[in-house]
Scaffold this motif. Structure first.
Motif, PDB file in Angstrom:
ATOM      1  N   GLY A 412      -0.590  13.016 -15.116  1.00 17.12           N
ATOM      2  CA  GLY A 412       0.136  14.243 -14.814  1.00 17.12           C
ATOM      3  C   GLY A 412      -0.195  14.818 -13.447  1.00 17.12           C
ATOM      4  N   ARG A 413      -1.309  14.376 -12.832  1.00 11.91           N
ATOM      5  CA  ARG A 413      -1.718  14.885 -11.521  1.00 11.91           C
ATOM      6  C   ARG A 413      -1.507  13.854 -10.414  1.00 11.91           C
ATOM      7  N   MET A 414      -0.858  12.738 -10.759  1.00 14.26           N
ATOM      8  CA  MET A 414      -0.694  11.658  -9.786  1.00 14.26           C
ATOM      9  C   MET A 414       0.784  11.385  -9.525  1.00 14.26           C
ATOM     10  N   ARG A 415       1.090  10.992  -8.301  1.00 15.24           N
ATOM     11  CA  ARG A 415       2.429  10.495  -8.005  1.00 15.24           C
ATOM     12  C   ARG A 415       2.442   8.967  -8.039  1.00 15.24           C
ATOM     13  N   ASP A 416       1.505   8.363  -7.308  1.00 13.51           N
ATOM     14  CA  ASP A 416       1.414   6.912  -7.224  1.00 13.51           C
ATOM     15  C   ASP A 416       0.014   6.449  -7.589  1.00 13.51           C
ATOM     16  N   PHE A 417      -0.088   5.203  -8.048  1.00 10.67           N
ATOM     17  CA  PHE A 417      -1.389   4.602  -8.244  1.00 10.67           C
ATOM     18  C   PHE A 417      -1.980   4.208  -6.896  1.00 10.67           C
ATOM     19  N   PRO A 418      -3.302   4.262  -6.765  1.00 11.85           N
ATOM     20  CA  PRO A 418      -3.934   3.874  -5.502  1.00 11.85           C
ATOM     21  C   PRO A 418      -3.838   2.375  -5.279  1.00 11.85           C
ATOM     22  N   PRO A 419      -4.241   1.888  -4.099  1.00  9.95           N
ATOM     23  CA  PRO A 419      -4.239   0.446  -3.842  1.00  9.95           C
ATOM     24  C   PRO A 419      -5.054  -0.308  -4.877  1.00  9.95           C
ATOM     25  N   ILE A 420      -4.803  -1.599  -4.993  1.00 12.16           N
ATOM     26  CA  ILE A 420      -5.416  -2.418  -6.040  1.00 12.16           C
ATOM     27  C   ILE A 420      -6.931  -2.321  -6.032  1.00 12.16           C
ATOM     28  N   GLY A 421      -7.529  -2.314  -4.870  1.00 10.72           N
ATOM     29  CA  GLY A 421      -8.979  -2.289  -4.788  1.00 10.72           C
ATOM     30  C   GLY A 421      -9.589  -1.027  -5.336  1.00 10.72           C
TER      31      GLY A 421
END
Length: 427
Positions: A412-421
């Motif tokens: 609910g607080r995120m737009r996108d997932f971070p990079p794979i690492g």
């Protein structure tokens, strides 16, 4: 020793259209899904119209089809991490083809019974568990990590195409040749899938599978242990499990509801499910774009929450033209299922180490598919005790309630997932 499937050599989105292995997998699964949807309508109609089964007996077919996920998912996950996944899938396809072809043969000699149908559905369910675990673990070996959303979207779009065409085809075939002979179509479809898998080009892998060095007891717990350490995966699992329980409760009584409450013919039932699948087909085609526009993380909870009010149209359906309400509600659910599953599955495939992917997928299937036979049993009991329409009201409200888990989560607080690492650290 297992074999490593050759990944695509051309980077970027367009490479999926030039990846021979992916296109073979995609085409085979499209045919297989079409055959599966044909039998999905034919099985309950065969039980209801030919064998005179009650609502509860029909719901038991759903229970038996999904019960193997509860019993066999975890050991199959170990198997999928230790053997050639492509060969395992081929064996499962050929076995399912033989089982489906046995139904019309037994019917033609006059020995088809409800007990035999239960046995075929149960054994086919066991093979489907093994196939599904291997199938979901093999895709990351065919496409790049940045192409998982696109690859999953294409495969799910094929499922939605099958949802669109399969029920109508099934209804037409049942009307022409009868419910039992319709299973010839499913048998052929599984055979085609096996052939396409056979044509996928493997390359030797010098190292033995990592899972083969892990003791059985430890291997059983590794998949579940990994999921427990990932808060986002836990929330996704809770959402999927709750949704599956109520979805299958509804699915176990949908055909009897359409047939006995709305007095719909087999052809109309097929058309209703096909029309409802349009929502999933459209969103499947647009899933990659929607994921980028809405956000790779945000789309998970938006997909679950937004279509919920339209689910209420399903129990509001009436005979005649009122059956279209059912189709609209089903279309809303199909759209939700496609967007949520593509995003959630792609995240799981990206975050999970390759040697663990079979067991992590199996852990998910064990829990979120393991409740499906319980949901089907719940739906059949509700339908028998309360009536089909009140039971559907309870089911659709339960389906919508599953969104709470992902809305009230870090997603609910995120737009996108971070990079794979960074995924493991932030999830």
């Amino acid at each position: 020793m297992t074999q490593q499937l050759a990944p695509p050599t051309t980077p970027g989105h367009a490479s999926l259209w030039r990846s021979r292995n992916f296109l073979l997998l995609w085409s085979g699964q499209t045919v297989s899904e079409l055959g599966t949807r044909v039998s999905g309508v034919a099985v309950p109609l065969l039980a209801a119209d030919v064998l005179g089964a009650s609502v509860f007996q029909i719901s038991l077919l759903t229970v038996l089809a999904w019960l193997p996920y509860l019993i066999f998912s975890l050991p199959v996950g170990i198997l999928a991490d230790r053997v050639d996944q492509r060969r395992l899938m081929i064996v499962c396809d050929l076995g399912r083809a033989a089982l489906m072809l046995s139904l019309p043969v037994v019917a033609l000699v006059g020995h088809l019974t409800l007990a035999f149908l239960y046995v075929v559905v149960s054994l086919s369910g066991v093979l489907t568990v093994a196939f599904t675990v291997a199938y979901r673990s093999m895709l990351p070996r065919l496409v790049g990590a940045d192409q998982l959303v696109d690859g999953n979207a294409k495969l799910v779009a094929s499922q939605q195409f099958a949802e669109l065409a399969g029920p109508t085809l099934s209804g037409a075939l049942i009307g022409l040749v009868g419910a039992a002979r319709t299973f010839f179509t499913t048998g052929v479809a599984f055979t085609v899938s096996a052939v396409t898998l056979l044509l996928i080009r493997p390359t030797p892998d010098a190292a033995p599978p990592t899972a083969g060095r892990v003791p059985l007891r430890a291997a059983l717990g590794e998949g579940i242990g990994f999921v427990r350490r990932q808060p986002i995966l836990v929330k996704i699992l809770a959402c999927t499990t709750t949704s599956n329980f109520f979805v299958m409760a509804a699915s176990s009584i949908e055909v009897p509801f359409l047939r006995r409450e709305l007095h719909a013919s087999p052809l109309v039932i097929g058309l209703v499910f096909s029309a409802g699948a349009v929502g999933g087909l459209v969103t499947g085609a647009l899933a990659n774009r929607l994921s980028q526009r809405i956000g790779t993380a945000r789309i998970i909870w938006v997909a679950m929450a937004a279509p919920g009010p339209l689910y209420l149209l399903i129990p509001l359906a009436r005979s005649g033209w009122g059956v279209l309400l059912f189709a609209v509600g089903f279309a809303a659910f199909s759209a939700n299922a496609v967007l949520f599953n593509v995003a959630a599955m792609s995240y799981r495939q990206r975050i999970t180490p390759a040697p663990l992917l079979g067991r992590v997928n199996a852990a998910f299937l064990w829990i979120c598919y393991g409740v499906i036979p319980l949901g089907a049993l719940f739906g059949g009991t509700l339908g028998s005790q309360l009536g089909l329409r009140p039971a559907l009201w309870i089911c659709v409200l339960g389906m919508w309630s599953a969104a709470v888990f992902v809305v009230c989560s870090p997603l609910g607080r995120m737009r996108d997932f971070p990079p794979i690492g960074d995924l493991t650290r932030t999830s």
